[in-house]
Enzyme design. Structure first.
Site, PDB file in Angstrom:
ATOM      1  N   GLY A 199       0.830  -1.198   0.000  1.00 52.67           N
ATOM      2  CA  GLY A 199       0.000   0.000   0.000  1.00 52.67           C
ATOM      3  C   GLY A 199       0.862   1.243   0.000  1.00 52.67           C
ATOM      4  N   CYS A 200       0.258   2.351  -0.391  1.00 54.33           N
ATOM      5  CA  CYS A 200       1.008   3.602  -0.478  1.00 54.33           C
ATOM      6  C   CYS A 200       1.450   4.077   0.905  1.00 54.33           C
ATOM      7  CB  CYS A 200       0.186   4.672  -1.190  1.00 54.33           C
ATOM      8  SG  CYS A 200      -1.506   4.842  -0.605  1.00 54.33           S
ATOM      9  N   TYR A 201       0.526   4.103   1.864  1.00 49.39           N
ATOM     10  CA  TYR A 201       0.904   4.544   3.213  1.00 49.39           C
ATOM     11  C   TYR A 201       2.008   3.653   3.801  1.00 49.39           C
ATOM     12  CZ  TYR A 201      -3.090   7.813   3.477  1.00 49.39           C
ATOM     13  OH  TYR A 201      -3.975   8.842   3.275  1.00 49.39           O
ATOM     14  N   SER A 258       5.411   4.522   2.448  1.00 48.41           N
ATOM     15  CA  SER A 258       5.980   5.785   2.943  1.00 48.41           C
ATOM     16  C   SER A 258       6.387   5.690   4.412  1.00 48.41           C
ATOM     17  CB  SER A 258       4.976   6.931   2.744  1.00 48.41           C
ATOM     18  OG  SER A 258       3.980   6.916   3.749  1.00 48.41           O
TER      19      SER A 258
END
Lengths: 347, 347, 347, 347
Positions: free
Chosen positions: D149-151, D154
């Site tokens: 996932g993107c979160y 990061s």
């Protein structure tokens, strides 16, 4: 004086903007907010910004809903829905300001060409086009107002004062309009999806937007001859604001100052139209949240054309603010009542 | 093949965009980045996005700076600064692509009316206007290219293919352009301050923008008669992108399909011009970051006017991408070399 | 009652926002607008949005400028400039609300560590920190108000009601704030240049922002012990609005409802603080243009931490609205006078 | 070498971004684009930006659709839809990179607590979590990748290098993330309607976002102990970009330089992670359109906490770019193949 007001279609953007303006209006009490989608839900749950300000519960309008005691009904519904409900409201003796297109046309043929079969044709003759700078006298006596579209408002306010001037070539008018996205309403769609609008700019419905016949009819009636404007709307990556650039052919030479003076006289006592001095052109930011229409003017160096730039907030002077202005006139209030919001320095 | 390229004025937006494109170009080696403001500082300190990609130190250009071995020099300087430096570069035998206005005009009087006294008039005759879709043959042989302005590029690409068609009324052309803010460059000013641009929309320099005589001169030379376009630029609240809406008078009836076909033939082998099928109008988002110019067409219902809408990325096809395209032609490379960035679905 | 008000530094964003609020205030007359940059120029030439509303000419303040008859002076100047002028105003018997940082600190050492040598230390003891929800009693009697910073306002309003609760770990507080760009003021700079802000998001001055000692001092005085908040500000690509996410360590279990109830009691009669019901978190859009601070609360599932989210309009509750609220209290008016702008549904 | 690639779910934002990257990849041929919504329609009609670049017609995947000859299948579908289709693809011997959440968890209980009953549990053990900077060796041998996932991307990239350092308090980690709106996908909804996002900023799913257990599981497995991160996502008014601010408790003093050095060593040969020098914090704009993750670091003055700021483009390193990076590793290509887009100076 207290005007009891109902808003039908209160949770769309035009309706909610009406609620904003009416809730701050010194002479208005909101008695009913109707919403098909949010019946039973407090308005401030739909718009949390309004918590503690308008907590009134929305109602799902039915035949049994009583509007007794209501002085004015604003209908902020999609076209067709409006003409279904407005005749009944008029029959019950209510004053009505309709924000849809259903009562803007005098000639039903114009409406039917661009929209659909009209179901309340008999009301079109008595309905008044709610552009108060032009039709205040009629508005004062009217029971039913067809509140103008946002694009026509931004086009007509600069044009009408010149429509009877001999220097203007009425067969040679172009309106290039740029609108913020709130004009497209609150129903989600791909075209108003954040990522499809942000950082993009596009034209749409080139030469086929339904506001075109509206501006044509009003202008033609006013000038007493057939006029057709070439009109291109554009979508700009911002929420509010509409800027229209008008290109008007000139039949004889005229100066920028002449035109400014002409507009200035025409709007001398109109509190919401501001004419820019020569050398200044308006910015949508200057009118955001307000009922102003600012207009700037420039005659081209070859005296070939007159360029006019107008700006409005599409949700205020282009919709709900104009509706409140119409209400003020209908009830004998100062035109500016409830519309004295001071513009932001930046927004 | 390796082209050794220098960029003078590398840290402005047009310069930095050149650095972006050249650093990804398969046949280019950047040998010098000059910047008055950031001399001695790594390019990637000025633009941290470029860390690890272009860490070359900027240099403060002086008379002693050697450009020996450089095949091409891009000058991305303010006008006037360019004409001070370009003659020397040409004397040293460099090919030069200048992104300022200084070498775009054939007639020095046109330049001097809108800018200032020209200091290198003798170069104007040999300089070639760098619009590759039109002047590729001249560009190939040129030593000095005057790279077109962004507005003229967006106006000329749709207009030139029609300029010799009999149905077009060349005395009746209006260009209404909307530009992203990056066109105003990187020097901070109130007019490009975030809060003054965001959520606002305005016209500026109405009928007095310096790109107006540029498009007029090119169009007049091409059509072999005097033409003057009525031109209004607008500032849109977005970083990149330019959309121009053209209103062209028609002398005789023509269909949308005719015009599309006419444009399609003209640009048949031009990789960067895309003509939209009937019914589609372009969006700046579709060309962001790319060297494309997309063009949509609509003849009005009364056959009164032709409306054309063009979009470009003002920093790419409107400046640095076009400069790279010119370089490719000058060095016999495929026009698309280094310019094959695939556009974003959303950006 | 009419309060005669002067604004010194009227053309910066905080100053102009004061002009917006004061010009619509039912009990205020603006008697003087001072601006170093725009002396002699009508305010509405600097902000054309105000044409016809505030056309008063700005003045360049000098020693001879008389403020006689002025009831209150707002100083909206950069820090240091304020402390140069405020002592004279106090000596002349004016009430002063200073929007800079110069009179926010009780301990000059705190100020001097982060700003510079203080030139009016003796005024610090009598100056009152203008957070009206906490210090109304002192504000009422004060002659000089140090109007709070925007970040401290957004941090302190959610925190102070809990600062004496035993479940809160005062040694374990983090504030992660996101601000619109108008907080950076109106002076153009690269960091607030449109293209450098738009479509970007960044942290800045991590653990070294000057608002950090301000919030620390207020919180420490209130809780009567040393407290240090870990604070990171961020810049968001929007004009107005500030959202702060607070992470507060818990010493003992507590429920979301407990905290909401605690905040609700604390702010029971405070018109500008709205506590969200459980399950709702606020959005900066809900308070834009208004003096509200909305607060949402969530205790984590493991009862490890309390998360609070507050939103304000940085130019209103974070600056000029709060200043007007302070003025209202100082003059015995209702706190909400002139601050009843209804929020927008969308903006 | 030519890899034949199919994208299932090609017209959502992640799918379309894959098409962008794959169409520019020097070793990829796109053989199939599947879309339930746009079956039969050319991809470039759905995304006109791609006209002339990817005109391949989308197909509506059915049981008869042959994927023979396809080397790799990207599934960019909503969760649940993925686990319905992936087992069949694996059975047919295809390599699969799945961009949904369906194959990111090792422990089905974690998945089922936050999503729903898992229908392909047996594949979870062989599926590899596609974070190439950490799991390249496993990715190289895998048939099925659960693309992160993107979160989590990061959050994990800055955290993992420190997870085994003794100075880090693994029980005291907070991640405050800010995301552009494209992360919410292309399906229109009120929450992603332009006017509801623009000029607003909000937190959402506070302490209850489904990416929280994903980052917890990966971090726990890596550190070999249970770890739970306090996580708050926010929605920012921009299209692309994600910035995460991490607050990490410190067990023993450490300097900013120590941490930078630690991260620098860990990512020494990783082309897509860039560690900022001390004093610089990253901006989402620096990585827009690219596969980079930039990380900045600051230890607080009291050595109480470590603050780390990471930025990615949520659609590239947070989704489709990472998927291409995984593909490169699976096929023995350089990690950077097709991912060498040069970032924009401004965008």
């Amino acid at each position: 004086m207290v005007i009891k007001a109902a808003v039908i279609g209160a949770t769309g953007y035009a309706g909610a903007e009406l609620v904003r303006l009416l809730s701050g209006h010194p002479h208005v009490e909101i008695t009913l907010l109707a919403s098909r989608q949010y019946g039973g839900i407090p308005f401030s749950d739909v718009y949390p910004a309004m918590s503690g300000i308008v907590d009134l519960r929305c109602r799902n309008l039915s035949n049994e809903t009583s509007l007794e005691g209501t002085d004015i009904v604003f209908t902020a519904l999609p076209h067709k829905a409006s003409m279904g409900i407005v005749p009944g409201l008029i029959d019950q003796g209510h004053k009505v300001i309709d924000l849809s297109a259903d009562f803007r046309f005098q000639d039903p043929a114009n409406y039917e060409k661009w929209y659909e079969v009209h179901q309340a044709k008999d009301l079109l003759q008595s309905a008044v086009y709610g552009l108060p700078e032009i039709y205040a006298a009629d508005i004062q006596k009217a029971s039913l107002i067809g509140n103008p579209g946002c694009y026509p408002t931004s086009v007509l306010l600069p044009l009408l004062p010149l429509a009877k001037e001999s220097f203007v070539d009425l067969d040679n008018i172009i309106a290039d309009s740029k609108s913020g996205t709130s004009g497209a309403g609150r129903s989600p769609s791909l075209v108003t999806h954040f990522c499809e609008v942000n950082e993009g700019f596009m034209a749409y419905k080139v030469d086929e937007h339904r506001h075109n016949p509206e501006m044509d009819e009003v202008l033609s009636l006013f000038a007493n001859r057939d006029i057709h404007i070439t009109f291109t709307p554009h979508l700009a990556p911002m929420t509010r604001g509409m800027l229209t650039t008008l290109y008007v052919g000139l039949k004889s030479p005229v100066t920028t100052e002449n035109v400014i003076s002409c507009l200035g006289s025409f709007y001398a006592n109109k509190p919401f139209v501001r004419i820019c001095p020569a050398g200044r052109v308006p910015n949508t930011m200057h009118v955001k949240g307000t009922n102003y229409c600012d207009i700037g003017v420039k005659v081209t160096q070859q005296s070939q054309r007159l360029i006019m730039v107008s700006v409005i907030d599409n949700l205020v002077k282009g919709a709900s603010g104009q509706a409140v202005q119409n209400m003020n006139i209908m009830f004998g209030l100062p035109e500016t009542a409830g519309l004295t919001q001071v513009p932001f320095p930046v927004c």
